[in-house]
Write a protein that holds these residues in place. Structure first.
Motif, PDB file in Angstrom:
ATOM      1  N   ARG A   1       0.868  -1.175   0.000  1.00  0.00           N
ATOM      2  CA  ARG A   1       0.000   0.000   0.000  1.00  0.00           C
ATOM      3  C   ARG A   1       0.908   1.229   0.000  1.00  0.00           C
ATOM      4  NH1 ARG A   1      -1.772  -3.711   3.318  1.00  0.00           N
ATOM      5  NH2 ARG A   1      -3.801  -4.642   3.021  1.00  0.00           N
ATOM      6  N   VAL A   2       0.765   2.060  -1.016  1.00  0.00           N
ATOM      7  CA  VAL A   2       1.665   3.202  -1.191  1.00  0.00           C
ATOM      8  C   VAL A   2       0.867   4.493  -1.175  1.00  0.00           C
ATOM      9  CG1 VAL A   2       3.382   4.237  -2.722  1.00  0.00           C
ATOM     10  CG2 VAL A   2       3.169   1.757  -2.621  1.00  0.00           C
ATOM     11  N   ASP A   3       1.390   5.503  -0.458  1.00  0.00           N
ATOM     12  CA  ASP A   3       0.806   6.841  -0.566  1.00  0.00           C
ATOM     13  C   ASP A   3       1.888   7.800  -1.071  1.00  0.00           C
ATOM     14  OD1 ASP A   3       2.359   7.682   1.617  1.00  0.00           O
ATOM     15  OD2 ASP A   3       0.717   7.555   3.053  1.00  0.00           O
ATOM     16  N   ASP A   4       1.741   9.077  -0.836  1.00  0.00           N
ATOM     17  CA  ASP A   4       2.682  10.051  -1.393  1.00  0.00           C
ATOM     18  C   ASP A   4       4.115   9.882  -0.886  1.00  0.00           C
ATOM     19  OD1 ASP A   4       0.677  11.182  -2.872  1.00  0.00           O
ATOM     20  OD2 ASP A   4       0.243  12.765  -1.407  1.00  0.00           O
TER      21      ASP A   4
ATOM     22  N   GLU B   1       9.852   5.688  -1.969  1.00  0.00           N
ATOM     23  CA  GLU B   1      11.074   5.600  -2.761  1.00  0.00           C
ATOM     24  C   GLU B   1      11.707   4.210  -2.633  1.00  0.00           C
ATOM     25  OE1 GLU B   1      15.198   8.147  -3.384  1.00  0.00           O
ATOM     26  OE2 GLU B   1      14.100   8.348  -1.497  1.00  0.00           O
ATOM     27  N   ALA B   2      11.727   3.648  -1.420  1.00  0.00           N
ATOM     28  CA  ALA B   2      12.303   2.317  -1.212  1.00  0.00           C
ATOM     29  C   ALA B   2      11.516   1.254  -1.980  1.00  0.00           C
ATOM     30  CB  ALA B   2      12.339   1.981   0.272  1.00  0.00           C
ATOM     31  N   VAL B   3      10.196   1.358  -1.957  1.00  0.00           N
ATOM     32  CA  VAL B   3       9.353   0.401  -2.691  1.00  0.00           C
ATOM     33  C   VAL B   3       9.681   0.456  -4.176  1.00  0.00           C
ATOM     34  CG1 VAL B   3       6.982  -0.073  -3.440  1.00  0.00           C
ATOM     35  CG2 VAL B   3       7.475   0.320  -1.023  1.00  0.00           C
ATOM     36  N   GLU B   4       9.810   1.658  -4.709  1.00  0.00           N
ATOM     37  CA  GLU B   4      10.099   1.819  -6.138  1.00  0.00           C
ATOM     38  C   GLU B   4      11.508   1.335  -6.477  1.00  0.00           C
ATOM     39  OE1 GLU B   4       9.245   5.968  -6.648  1.00  0.00           O
ATOM     40  OE2 GLU B   4       7.070   5.623  -6.661  1.00  0.00           O
ATOM     41  N   GLU B   5      12.510   1.695  -5.663  1.00  0.00           N
ATOM     42  CA  GLU B   5      13.897   1.298  -5.935  1.00  0.00           C
ATOM     43  C   GLU B   5      14.085  -0.216  -5.870  1.00  0.00           C
ATOM     44  OE1 GLU B   5      16.557   3.366  -3.334  1.00  0.00           O
ATOM     45  OE2 GLU B   5      16.201   5.302  -4.305  1.00  0.00           O
TER      46      GLU B   5
ATOM     47  N   VAL C   1       4.293  -2.580   3.508  1.00  0.00           N
ATOM     48  CA  VAL C   1       4.585  -3.812   2.782  1.00  0.00           C
ATOM     49  C   VAL C   1       4.307  -4.986   3.704  1.00  0.00           C
ATOM     50  CG1 VAL C   1       6.351  -5.134   1.566  1.00  0.00           C
ATOM     51  CG2 VAL C   1       6.378  -2.632   1.455  1.00  0.00           C
ATOM     52  N   GLU C   2       3.462  -5.922   3.243  1.00  0.00           N
ATOM     53  CA  GLU C   2       3.165  -7.124   4.018  1.00  0.00           C
ATOM     54  C   GLU C   2       3.897  -8.301   3.406  1.00  0.00           C
ATOM     55  OE1 GLU C   2      -0.946  -7.914   4.889  1.00  0.00           O
ATOM     56  OE2 GLU C   2      -1.393  -5.768   5.020  1.00  0.00           O
TER      57      GLU C   2
END
Length: 132
Positions: free
Chosen positions: A81-84, A105-109, A89-90
């Motif tokens: 689940r991502v916001d701004d 940023e970590a999720v995207e990288e 992360v589950e």
């Protein structure tokens, strides 16, 4: 010292009672019978078994890297689940569900998405233990 029924042991190990019975029948888990004939697992035996089982594939990543974190769980991402700015992360690692709050940023990288295999590393300054 406490003793546990097959059902109680199963709940603590995160498996079905039938799995615990198979482990007992196969000699992997030592059990005894009470006066009524029900099978029981001694607490110390269950604790040893849980530690041995924890050394299985979900406990330590195959590509273990040097780290000061002692609690590593290989698992699969089940939700993101991502916001701004932040993201949740589950991860499901065997019977364990872990939830991490990280930056967007970590999720995207890292390319984190449902179905990706990850290693969740947990380091905590406070661990609480409660009795049932």
């Amino acid at each position: 010292m406490p003793s546990y029924s097959m059902g109680q042991a199963a709940k603590l190990l995160g498996v079905s009672p039938e799995t615990v019975r198979r482990w007992a029948d196969g000699g992997r888990l030592r059990v005894a019978r009470d006066r009524a004939g029900s099978r029981l697992v001694e607490g110390a035996d269950l604790a040893r078994f849980a530690v041995e089982r924890g050394a299985g594939p979900h406990a330590v990543p195959e590509d273990d890297v040097p780290t000061s974190v002692r609690n590593s769980f290989v698992g699969i991402v089940t939700a993101v689940r991502v916001d701004d700015v932040a993201a949740q992360v589950e991860v499901q690692s065997g019977p364990h569900r872990l939830v991490s709050l990280v930056t967007r940023e970590a999720v995207e990288e890292l390319g984190l998405a449902v179905g990706v295999t990850v290693t969740a590393r947990v380091k905590s300054t406070g661990v609480h233990v409660d009795l049932p």
